[in-house]
Design a protein around this motif. Structure first.
Motif, short mmCIF file in Angstrom:
data_model
loop_
_atom_site.label_atom_id
_atom_site.label_comp_id
_atom_site.label_asym_id
_atom_site.label_seq_id
_atom_site.Cartn_x
_atom_site.Cartn_y
_atom_site.Cartn_z
N PRO A 145 37.74 17.40 15.62
CA PRO A 145 38.49 16.80 14.51
C PRO A 145 37.96 17.25 13.15
CG PRO A 145 36.86 15.24 15.31
CD PRO A 145 36.77 16.45 16.19
N TRP A 169 30.56 14.98 16.00
CA TRP A 169 31.36 14.19 15.06
C TRP A 169 31.19 12.73 15.44
CZ3 TRP A 169 34.88 10.99 17.30
CH2 TRP A 169 35.37 11.33 18.55
N LYS A 180 35.90 0.31 10.06
CA LYS A 180 36.05 -1.04 10.60
C LYS A 180 36.09 -1.03 12.12
CE LYS A 180 38.27 -5.29 9.31
NZ LYS A 180 39.38 -5.94 8.62
N GLY A 181 36.60 0.04 12.69
CA GLY A 181 36.70 0.13 14.15
C GLY A 181 35.35 0.40 14.79
N ASP A 182 35.25 0.12 16.09
CA ASP A 182 34.02 0.46 16.81
C ASP A 182 33.82 1.97 16.77
OD1 ASP A 182 33.65 -2.18 17.30
OD2 ASP A 182 34.27 -2.13 19.40
N ARG A 183 32.59 2.39 16.82
CA ARG A 183 32.25 3.79 16.62
C ARG A 183 32.65 4.65 17.83
NH1 ARG A 183 27.33 6.57 14.01
NH2 ARG A 183 26.85 8.26 15.42
N ASP A 184 33.24 5.79 17.53
CA ASP A 184 33.47 6.84 18.53
C ASP A 184 32.63 8.03 18.15
OD1 ASP A 184 35.52 5.71 20.27
OD2 ASP A 184 36.84 5.80 18.53
N THR A 229 32.75 8.54 14.16
CA THR A 229 33.62 7.79 13.26
C THR A 229 32.81 6.69 12.57
OG1 THR A 229 34.28 6.21 14.95
CG2 THR A 229 35.67 8.16 14.68
N LEU A 280 40.75 2.91 6.91
CA LEU A 280 40.12 2.14 7.98
C LEU A 280 39.07 2.94 8.74
CD1 LEU A 280 43.17 0.27 9.58
CD2 LEU A 280 41.38 -0.73 8.20
N LEU A 281 39.19 4.25 8.68
CA LEU A 281 38.23 5.06 9.44
C LEU A 281 37.87 6.34 8.70
CD1 LEU A 281 39.37 7.61 11.77
CD2 LEU A 281 41.05 5.82 11.73
N ILE A 326 35.84 10.20 9.54
CA ILE A 326 35.29 11.08 10.58
C ILE A 326 34.27 12.00 9.91
CG2 ILE A 326 35.80 12.83 12.33
CD1 ILE A 326 38.70 11.70 12.41
N THR A 376 36.95 16.71 9.23
CA THR A 376 36.35 15.61 8.46
C THR A 376 37.46 14.82 7.78
OG1 THR A 376 34.40 16.95 8.09
CG2 THR A 376 34.72 15.08 6.60
N TYR A 377 37.35 13.51 7.79
CA TYR A 377 38.43 12.68 7.28
C TYR A 377 37.84 11.45 6.59
CZ TYR A 377 42.39 9.45 7.52
OH TYR A 377 43.37 8.55 7.22
#
Lengths: 132, 233
Positions: free
Chosen positions: A86, A50, A55-59, A52, A93-94, A96, A88-89
Motif C-alpha cells: 500500500p 507497513w 481509530k481502527g485496530d492496527r494492521d 496502520t 480515520l486511518l 498507512i 503511504t496514506y
C-alpha cells in the motif's frame, strides 16, 4: 568486528537521506549498531513493513524480513525493492505508514527496537497523502 | 544487488465479484446484502416471532380468562415491536425481490487506476415507475476497533460524486433504463485497501426511488490499484 562501548543504540541511515520512494524503487541504507558487543546479541532482524495508525485496530504487513549476519558489521548495508502497495496514506480515520524496523534480540536485558519511517508514493496522490 | 520485497500484496486489494460482460469486459455483481436479506430474514423472522408468539398467546389467553398479567404484557411490548419491524423488513425485501431486478453494471476493466477513464454501462430492467435513479461514485474509509468484548465500526466518506441522476423516468419490460457513461477515479486518489481492521473502499452506489414501492439500493465494489509511478516528483 568493532562495536562502540557506549550505550546500546541502533541507527538506520537511508542513502542520501532520502525519505520519499516510489513502488519498485530500491530502498537502500545502512543499519548501524552502537554500544553492543557481538556476544551480547542473540540476533538482529531487519524488516521493511507497513502498518496502520488511527481509530481502527492496527494492521501490519511485512514486505521484507532478514536476519542480519552478525559476523559482518557493525554496519550492515541493505537494499530492498519496494512493493507496489500500500502507498503511504494520511486520512481521517486511518493512516498507512512504512518503516524499516530493526530489532536486536539481546541475550540479557531488554530487546532494542528502532524504526525509521519513509514515504511510499506514486507521486500523484498528493492531496490525500500529504502530511497533516 | 537489491533484494525483492515479497511480491505485490494483491490481498490488500478487494476481490471483485464479476462475470463476463456482454458489452464490456466485466459485469459486476452487487454486494451480498440482497441475497443475505432474502436468505436470512425469513429465518430470523420465523425464529423471533415464533418464540414471541408463545408468550403472546399465553398473555392473550390470560386476559381472556380475566387473569391478565400487566407485567408480562408490558415486558412483551418491545419484543412484539421488534417482531413487527422484522415482518415489515421481510415484506419490503419480498416486494423488492418480486419487482426490482438487480441493476446491470458493466465496465471495461476490473482493475481501475486513478486518473484513467474507463467506459461503463448501466441498465435497470423491469417495469418500474421511478421518481429518481441515482448512480454515485463513493470512496470511504472504514475501520473496525474493539473495546473489551464489543466491536465497533466507523466510516468516513472521502468522495461522493454523482455520475447519473435521471429524475422521474418509467421503465418497461421491453424498454429498460440504459446509460453509457465514463468512470474516472480522481488522479490524486488513494487506491483500494483491504486489511483486517482498516479499509479504503471504492464502490458504485445505485439508488432507485420507486413510486409507491420500496426504494432499492445496490453497491458494486470497485478495485482501484495504485497508479504507475511518475518518473519525477
Amino acid at each position: 568486528m568493532q562495536y562502540s562501548e557506549s550505550f546500546p543504540l541502533i541507527q538506520v541511515r537511508l542513502h542520501d537521506n532520502k525519505r520519499v520512494y516510489r513502488p519498485g524503487e530500491p530502498l537502500a541504507g545502512t543499519i548501524m549498531l552502537h554500544g553492543m558487543r557481538r556476544d551480547e546479541l542473540k540476533s538482529v532482524t531487519m524488516q521493511v513493513l507497513w502498518f496502520t495508525e488511527g481509530k481502527g485496530d492496527r494492521d501490519e504487513g511485512i514486505a521484507y524480513s532478514e536476519t542480519l549476519d552478525l559476523r559482518g558489521g557493525p554496519d550492515f548495508p541493505f537494499s530492498v525493492i519496494l512493493p507496489p502497495l500500500p502507498l503511504t496514506y494520511y486520512g481521517f480515520l486511518l493512516k498507512i505508514h512504512w518503516c524499516v524496523r530493526v530489532k536486536a534480540d539481546m541475550r540479557r536485558g531488554r530487546d532494542l527496537t528502532y524504526e525509521e519511517g519513509f514515504t511510499l508514493t506514486s507521486g500523484q496522490e498528493a492531496h490525500w497523502t500529504e502530511h497533516r | 544487488m537489491p533484494r525483492q520485497a515479497i511480491p505485490p500484496s494483491n490481498t490488500l486489494l478487494p476481490a471483485i465479484r464479476a462475470e463476463q460482460g456482454r458489452l464490456y469486459a466485466a459485469r459486476l455483481k452487487a454486494g451480498g446484502s440482497r441475497a443475505a436479506e432474502i436468505g436470512c430474514l425469513p429465518i430470523l423472522c420465523l425464529f423471533w416471532n415464533g418464540i414471541v408468539s408463545i408468550f403472546l398467546l399465553n398473555m392473550v389467553s390470560g386476559w381472556q380468562r380475566g387473569q391478565g398479567d400487566i407485567i408480562l404484557t408490558l415486558f412483551l411490548i418491545p419484543f412484539v415491536v421488534v417482531g413487527l419491524v422484522l415482518l415489515v423488513l421481510l415484506l419490503r425485501s419480498i416486494l423488492l425481490a418480486i419487482r426490482v431486478r438487480e441493476t446491470v453494471v458493466e465496465i471495461e476493466k476490473t482493475i481501475l487506476v486513478p486518473g484513467e477513464r474507463v467506459r461503463a454501462y448501466i441498465a435497470q430492467h423491469g417495469a418500474l415507475p421511478l421518481n429518481n435513479f441515482l448512480v454515485r461514485l463513493v470512496c470511504e474509509e472504514k475501520i473496525t476497533y474493539r473495546r473489551g468484548t464489543d466491536t465497533y465500526h466507523e466510516s468516513n466518506t472521502l468522495l461522493d460524486q454523482p455520475l447519473i441522476e435521471t429524475g422521474p423516468v418509467t421503465t418497461t419490460l421491453t424498454r429498460p433504463l440504459e446509460q453509457h457513461f465514463e468512470l474516472q477515479i480522481p488522479a490524486d486518489a488513494m487506491h483500494s485497501f483491504e486489511a483486517s481492521n482498516n479499509r479504503i473502499v471504492w464502490r458504485l452506489n445505485v439508488k432507485g426511488e420507486v413510486i409507491r414501492w420500496p426504494d432499492f439500493n445496490f453497491d458494486f465494489t470497485l478495485c482501484v490499484a495504485p497508479p504507475e509511478p511518475q518518473r519525477r516528483f
